[in-house]
Design an enzyme around this catalytic site. Structure first.
Site, PDB file in Angstrom:
ATOM      1  N   ASN A  93     -20.028-148.709  12.155  1.00  0.00           N
ATOM      2  CA  ASN A  93     -18.727-148.934  12.827  1.00  0.00           C
ATOM      3  C   ASN A  93     -17.666-147.928  12.355  1.00  0.00           C
ATOM      4  OD1 ASN A  93     -16.265-151.637  13.140  1.00  0.00           O
ATOM      5  ND2 ASN A  93     -16.952-150.240  14.707  1.00  0.00           N
TER       6      ASN A  93
ATOM      7  N   CYS B 236     -22.510-150.236  16.519  1.00  0.00           N
ATOM      8  CA  CYS B 236     -23.424-149.234  15.948  1.00  0.00           C
ATOM      9  C   CYS B 236     -23.787-149.700  14.538  1.00  0.00           C
ATOM     10  CB  CYS B 236     -22.801-147.842  15.985  1.00  0.00           C
ATOM     11  SG  CYS B 236     -21.276-147.670  15.044  1.00  0.00           S
TER      12      CYS B 236
ATOM     13  N   ASP C  82     -27.240-141.133  16.050  1.00  0.00           N
ATOM     14  CA  ASP C  82     -26.356-141.271  14.891  1.00  0.00           C
ATOM     15  C   ASP C  82     -25.904-139.875  14.433  1.00  0.00           C
ATOM     16  OD1 ASP C  82     -25.197-141.787  12.468  1.00  0.00           O
ATOM     17  OD2 ASP C  82     -26.853-142.996  11.687  1.00  0.00           O
TER      18      ASP C  82
ATOM     19  N   CYS D  69     -18.444-144.289  13.258  1.00  0.00           N
ATOM     20  CA  CYS D  69     -18.629-143.083  14.092  1.00  0.00           C
ATOM     21  C   CYS D  69     -18.742-143.447  15.566  1.00  0.00           C
ATOM     22  CB  CYS D  69     -19.859-142.288  13.655  1.00  0.00           C
ATOM     23  SG  CYS D  69     -19.746-141.616  11.975  1.00  0.00           S
ATOM     24  N   ARG D  70     -19.926-143.917  15.991  1.00  0.00           N
ATOM     25  CA  ARG D  70     -20.169-144.097  17.424  1.00  0.00           C
ATOM     26  C   ARG D  70     -19.371-145.238  18.046  1.00  0.00           C
ATOM     27  NH1 ARG D  70     -26.433-144.611  16.581  1.00  0.00           N
ATOM     28  NH2 ARG D  70     -25.548-145.517  14.675  1.00  0.00           N
ATOM     29  N   SER D  71     -19.439-146.446  17.464  1.00  0.00           N
ATOM     30  CA  SER D  71     -18.794-147.579  18.172  1.00  0.00           C
ATOM     31  C   SER D  71     -17.258-147.512  18.168  1.00  0.00           C
ATOM     32  CB  SER D  71     -19.315-148.937  17.682  1.00  0.00           C
ATOM     33  OG  SER D  71     -19.041-149.142  16.334  1.00  0.00           O
TER      34      SER D  71
HETATM   35  P1  4NP Z   1     -22.244-145.056  12.941  1.00  0.00           P
HETATM   36  O1  4NP Z   1     -22.686-143.922  11.878  1.00  0.00           O
HETATM   37  O2  4NP Z   1     -23.338-146.106  12.917  1.00  0.00           O
HETATM   38  O3  4NP Z   1     -22.186-144.333  14.231  1.00  0.00           O
HETATM   39  O4  4NP Z   1     -20.916-145.593  12.459  1.00  0.00           O
HETATM   40  C1  4NP Z   1     -23.027-144.198  10.562  1.00  0.00           C
HETATM   41  C2  4NP Z   1     -22.060-144.482   9.650  1.00  0.00           C
HETATM   42  C3  4NP Z   1     -22.398-144.716   8.322  1.00  0.00           C
HETATM   43  C4  4NP Z   1     -23.730-144.675   7.941  1.00  0.00           C
HETATM   44  C5  4NP Z   1     -24.699-144.386   8.877  1.00  0.00           C
HETATM   45  C6  4NP Z   1     -24.355-144.165  10.189  1.00  0.00           C
HETATM   46  N1  4NP Z   1     -24.088-144.890   6.612  1.00  0.00           N
HETATM   47  O5  4NP Z   1     -25.276-144.749   6.279  1.00  0.00           O
HETATM   48  O6  4NP Z   1     -23.217-145.224   5.772  1.00  0.00           O
END
Ligand code: 4NP
Length: 156
Positions: free
Chosen positions: A12, A9, A127, A14-16
């Site tokens: 790294n 994602c 997201d 939340c989703r992945s």
């Molecule tokens: P992820 O979510 O891609 O599912 O891990 C996010 C985590 C951090 C950020 C954006 C999305 N960020 O902007 O820091």
């Protein structure tokens, strides 16, 4: 049938890492730890070394998943190490495909939503970072659905 799967994602956190935890739990349930290896990474390195987001950890924990992965950024090397690189959304697809060492390596890439059987309205995993609790629950619903679909694909 040995398979190495990398979930990707943006951050790294939340989703992945949640996909990583859900898939690991399915692999353990099926006793396939020797056959299937799981990891996760992000296209953005700003959270490298961090544990998953506390909101995702809580939501996952309520469903029985303990998330302990430390975030890392995906590298070109990952295209050699993994058999399947499964991305969460189109932006991830675009960013990861740019790292492919050669065109043929794109064949290792998949969009997570293509494995979901019960959420036909979703072509990506949204997201949840700027969302409330429902956003995290939706992500976990999609991940549980798609990880079963991945198992089915591998087993075939
Ligand atoms: P992820 O979510 O891609 O599912 O891990 C996010 C985590 C951090 C950020 C954006 C999305 N960020 O902007 O820091």
């Amino acid at each position: 049938m040995k398979q190495k799967i990398l979930f990707v994602c943006l951050g790294n956190i939340c989703r992945s890492p949640a996909a990583h935890g859900v898939m690991e739990s399915i692999v353990a349930r099926e006793g396939l730890q020797d056959q299937i290896t799981i990891d996760s990474a992000g296209t953005y390195g700003g959270h490298a070394g961090d544990l998953p987001d506390s909101r995702m950890c809580s939501a996952a924990s309520r469903r029985g998943y303990n998330l302990t992965h430390r975030a890392r950024r995906i590298t070109e090397e990952d295209f050699y190490r993994f058999d399947m690189i499964v991305v969460m959304d189109d932006m991830n697809y675009e960013n990861v495909s740019r790292l492919a060492p050669e065109r043929k390596y794109i064949n290792k890439m998949y969009r997570f939503a293509e494995f979901c059987r019960n959420h036909p309205q979703w072509s990506y995993v949204p997201d949840p970072y700027y969302e409330g609790r429902e956003g995290f629950e939706l992500v976990l619903d999609l991940l549980e659905d798609g990880c079963e679909g991945i198992l089915e694909k591998i087993a075939k």
